[in-house]
Design a protein around this motif. Structure first.
Motif, PDB file in Angstrom:
ATOM      1  N   SER A 129      38.211  41.558  49.942  1.00  0.00           N
ATOM      2  CA  SER A 129      37.609  40.282  50.334  1.00  0.00           C
ATOM      3  C   SER A 129      36.641  39.781  49.276  1.00  0.00           C
ATOM      4  O   SER A 129      36.449  38.564  49.132  1.00  0.00           O
ATOM      5  CB  SER A 129      36.885  40.419  51.679  1.00  0.00           C
ATOM      6  OG  SER A 129      35.738  41.255  51.565  1.00  0.00           O
ATOM      7  N   TYR A 130      36.034  40.690  48.522  1.00  0.00           N
ATOM      8  CA  TYR A 130      35.133  40.270  47.439  1.00  0.00           C
ATOM      9  C   TYR A 130      35.897  39.425  46.422  1.00  0.00           C
ATOM     10  O   TYR A 130      35.428  38.359  46.009  1.00  0.00           O
ATOM     11  CB  TYR A 130      34.525  41.506  46.762  1.00  0.00           C
ATOM     12  CG  TYR A 130      33.639  41.152  45.580  1.00  0.00           C
ATOM     13  CD1 TYR A 130      32.299  40.832  45.777  1.00  0.00           C
ATOM     14  CD2 TYR A 130      34.139  41.138  44.278  1.00  0.00           C
ATOM     15  CE1 TYR A 130      31.481  40.497  44.703  1.00  0.00           C
ATOM     16  CE2 TYR A 130      33.335  40.800  43.203  1.00  0.00           C
ATOM     17  CZ  TYR A 130      31.999  40.491  43.421  1.00  0.00           C
ATOM     18  OH  TYR A 130      31.202  40.150  42.358  1.00  0.00           O
TER      19      TYR A 130
ATOM     20  N   ASN B 286      35.585  35.294  45.866  1.00  0.00           N
ATOM     21  CA  ASN B 286      35.320  34.758  44.532  1.00  0.00           C
ATOM     22  C   ASN B 286      36.413  33.787  44.100  1.00  0.00           C
ATOM     23  O   ASN B 286      36.135  32.751  43.488  1.00  0.00           O
ATOM     24  CB  ASN B 286      35.196  35.898  43.519  1.00  0.00           C
ATOM     25  CG  ASN B 286      33.785  36.428  43.404  1.00  0.00           C
ATOM     26  OD1 ASN B 286      32.973  35.921  42.633  1.00  0.00           O
ATOM     27  ND2 ASN B 286      33.478  37.443  44.187  1.00  0.00           N
TER      28      ASN B 286
ATOM     29  N   ARG C 232      29.446  30.432  47.621  1.00  0.00           N
ATOM     30  CA  ARG C 232      29.972  31.789  47.785  1.00  0.00           C
ATOM     31  C   ARG C 232      29.198  32.552  48.854  1.00  0.00           C
ATOM     32  O   ARG C 232      29.791  33.274  49.675  1.00  0.00           O
ATOM     33  CB  ARG C 232      29.908  32.533  46.448  1.00  0.00           C
ATOM     34  CG  ARG C 232      30.444  33.951  46.523  1.00  0.00           C
ATOM     35  CD  ARG C 232      30.523  34.606  45.156  1.00  0.00           C
ATOM     36  NE  ARG C 232      29.224  34.648  44.494  1.00  0.00           N
ATOM     37  CZ  ARG C 232      29.030  35.200  43.297  1.00  0.00           C
ATOM     38  NH1 ARG C 232      30.049  35.716  42.634  1.00  0.00           N
ATOM     39  NH2 ARG C 232      27.838  35.208  42.754  1.00  0.00           N
TER      40      ARG C 232
ATOM     41  N   THR D 254      30.666  34.023  52.307  1.00  0.00           N
ATOM     42  CA  THR D 254      30.437  35.445  52.590  1.00  0.00           C
ATOM     43  C   THR D 254      29.702  35.613  53.910  1.00  0.00           C
ATOM     44  O   THR D 254      30.019  36.509  54.705  1.00  0.00           O
ATOM     45  CB  THR D 254      29.619  36.091  51.463  1.00  0.00           C
ATOM     46  OG1 THR D 254      30.310  35.938  50.217  1.00  0.00           O
ATOM     47  CG2 THR D 254      29.399  37.581  51.732  1.00  0.00           C
TER      48      THR D 254
ATOM     49  N   HIS E 192      28.048  44.340  52.267  1.00  0.00           N
ATOM     50  CA  HIS E 192      27.058  43.711  51.385  1.00  0.00           C
ATOM     51  C   HIS E 192      26.708  44.633  50.213  1.00  0.00           C
ATOM     52  O   HIS E 192      26.541  44.169  49.075  1.00  0.00           O
ATOM     53  CB  HIS E 192      25.798  43.375  52.180  1.00  0.00           C
ATOM     54  CG  HIS E 192      24.998  42.265  51.604  1.00  0.00           C
ATOM     55  ND1 HIS E 192      24.301  41.356  52.369  1.00  0.00           N
ATOM     56  CD2 HIS E 192      24.767  41.896  50.320  1.00  0.00           C
ATOM     57  CE1 HIS E 192      23.684  40.493  51.586  1.00  0.00           C
ATOM     58  NE2 HIS E 192      23.946  40.804  50.332  1.00  0.00           N
TER      59      HIS E 192
ATOM     60  N   PHE F 212      29.622  44.391  47.856  1.00  0.00           N
ATOM     61  CA  PHE F 212      29.616  43.112  47.141  1.00  0.00           C
ATOM     62  C   PHE F 212      28.592  43.123  46.000  1.00  0.00           C
ATOM     63  O   PHE F 212      28.900  42.725  44.876  1.00  0.00           O
ATOM     64  CB  PHE F 212      29.308  41.967  48.107  1.00  0.00           C
ATOM     65  CG  PHE F 212      30.515  41.452  48.842  1.00  0.00           C
ATOM     66  CD1 PHE F 212      31.526  42.312  49.251  1.00  0.00           C
ATOM     67  CD2 PHE F 212      30.642  40.107  49.142  1.00  0.00           C
ATOM     68  CE1 PHE F 212      32.646  41.839  49.932  1.00  0.00           C
ATOM     69  CE2 PHE F 212      31.755  39.614  49.818  1.00  0.00           C
ATOM     70  CZ  PHE F 212      32.754  40.494  50.216  1.00  0.00           C
ATOM     71  N   ASN F 213      27.365  43.553  46.301  1.00  0.00           N
ATOM     72  CA  ASN F 213      26.327  43.556  45.264  1.00  0.00           C
ATOM     73  C   ASN F 213      26.642  44.555  44.158  1.00  0.00           C
ATOM     74  O   ASN F 213      26.394  44.277  42.975  1.00  0.00           O
ATOM     75  CB  ASN F 213      24.969  43.879  45.890  1.00  0.00           C
ATOM     76  CG  ASN F 213      24.349  42.669  46.577  1.00  0.00           C
ATOM     77  OD1 ASN F 213      25.054  41.749  46.972  1.00  0.00           O
ATOM     78  ND2 ASN F 213      23.048  42.665  46.728  1.00  0.00           N
TER      79      ASN F 213
ATOM     80  N   THR G 166      29.389  43.074  41.997  1.00  0.00           N
ATOM     81  CA  THR G 166      28.838  42.016  41.148  1.00  0.00           C
ATOM     82  C   THR G 166      28.174  42.606  39.919  1.00  0.00           C
ATOM     83  O   THR G 166      28.355  42.113  38.796  1.00  0.00           O
ATOM     84  CB  THR G 166      27.822  41.168  41.938  1.00  0.00           C
ATOM     85  OG1 THR G 166      28.489  40.525  43.035  1.00  0.00           O
ATOM     86  CG2 THR G 166      27.189  40.110  41.041  1.00  0.00           C
TER      87      THR G 166
ATOM     88  N   CYS H 241      31.184  32.078  39.423  1.00  0.00           N
ATOM     89  CA  CYS H 241      31.792  33.169  40.184  1.00  0.00           C
ATOM     90  C   CYS H 241      32.834  33.890  39.337  1.00  0.00           C
ATOM     91  O   CYS H 241      33.382  33.324  38.397  1.00  0.00           O
ATOM     92  CB  CYS H 241      32.428  32.647  41.481  1.00  0.00           C
ATOM     93  SG  CYS H 241      33.623  31.336  41.220  1.00  0.00           S
TER      94      CYS H 241
END
Length: 269
Positions: A93-94, A98, A186, A190, A211, A214-215, A218, A237
């Motif tokens: 999903s990340y 994006n 984004r 999210t 979360h 995701f972080n 990133t 993104c």
């Protein structure tokens, strides 16, 4: 028995309180750091302010609204199949989010607004750098999920319309990210996605994991981008090649369908 209800007005009050308190403490610690040439304090002033604010806010919520942290954070039972499928879905999903954000910002002609680097990183100690990474990948996501999906969604929906609570929590989560429209779009998408997961599971266990993923991704993709063409940064993104995008969309769709449409007892992993 505590009969105070968590309303939309309470939600907005707490959000404003969090922003003002965190910014005030950040300014205070930042000023002290600049005054005494404490680069580590300047570098971490935001997270220090955030943690202090959150600590006292949780005490307030516990006393005023009889907040049950355990039921909010931890599910009654963790199904191993559900956990594996959820991790697959969250990872894919990340990339999907994006891709969706990149498509929207490209159509809307929204320019890239994210900063590419931080000059302060080379001026702080290794301990401060490690603390920053822990805050960025673990503490920050946990705090944000606690408030945006836990308080502003799950607690608010008990005394408000669920759709209103979902959209509001995602909207507040979006405007919390100040680095331009692309990141806010984004973050809003999210927030909606994490909100749906929280509503389905009635806790924030999986959204905290998501979360954190995701972080962490990133940060990892940001490093990879500097040394490889595997991932590109466009319109604020990340985006990948067609094979990765299509594969991620397929895996995301399949895992999402299994999690919410197929009994887990019938799934063989």
């Amino acid at each position: 028995m505590n009969t105070n209800k968590f309303t939309l007005l309470n939600c907005l009050k707490i959000f404003v309180l969090l922003i003002i308190s965190t910014q005030t403490l950040m300014f205070g610690f930042g000023f002290i750091g600049e005054l005494f040439k404490l680069n580590d304090l300047v570098f971490l002033c935001f997270y220090i302010g955030e943690i202090i604010t959150v600590f006292f806010t949780i005490i307030y919520l516990y006393k005023k609204f009889n907040l049950n942290l355990k039921s909010l954070l931890i599910p009654k039972k963790i199904n191993p199949k559900e956990l594996i499928l959820m991790l697959l879905m969250l990872f894919c999903s990340y990339i999907v989010i994006n891709l969706l954000t990149h498509t929207i910002t490209s159509i809307a002609h929204i320019a890239k607004t994210l900063p590419d680097n931080n000059d302060e990183i080379g001026e702080v100690s290794d301990i401060a750098g490690m603390c920053f990474l822990i805050c960025l990948t673990i503490i920050g996501p946990t705090i944000e999920e606690f408030f945006f999906r836990g308080i502003f969604l799950l607690k608010l929906k008990d005394n408000s319309n669920t759709i209103v609570a979902l959209i509001l929590s995602a909207f507040l989560f979006g405007i919390l990210h100040p680095y331009g429209y692309a990141q806010q779009i984004r973050a809003f998408i999210t927030g909606l996605f994490f909100g749906i997961i929280a509503l389905k599971t009635n806790n924030i266990f999986y959204t905290i994991i998501g979360h954190i993923i995701f972080n962490s991704l990133t940060m990892i993709f940001g490093i990879i981008r500097r040394y490889s063409n595997f991932v590109q940064l466009g319109n604020g993104c990340f985006h990948f090649n067609a094979i990765i995008n299509i594969t991620s969309i397929v895996i995301f769709s399949v895992t999402l369908f299994i999690l919410y449409k197929v009994p887990l007892s019938e799934v063989k992993i």
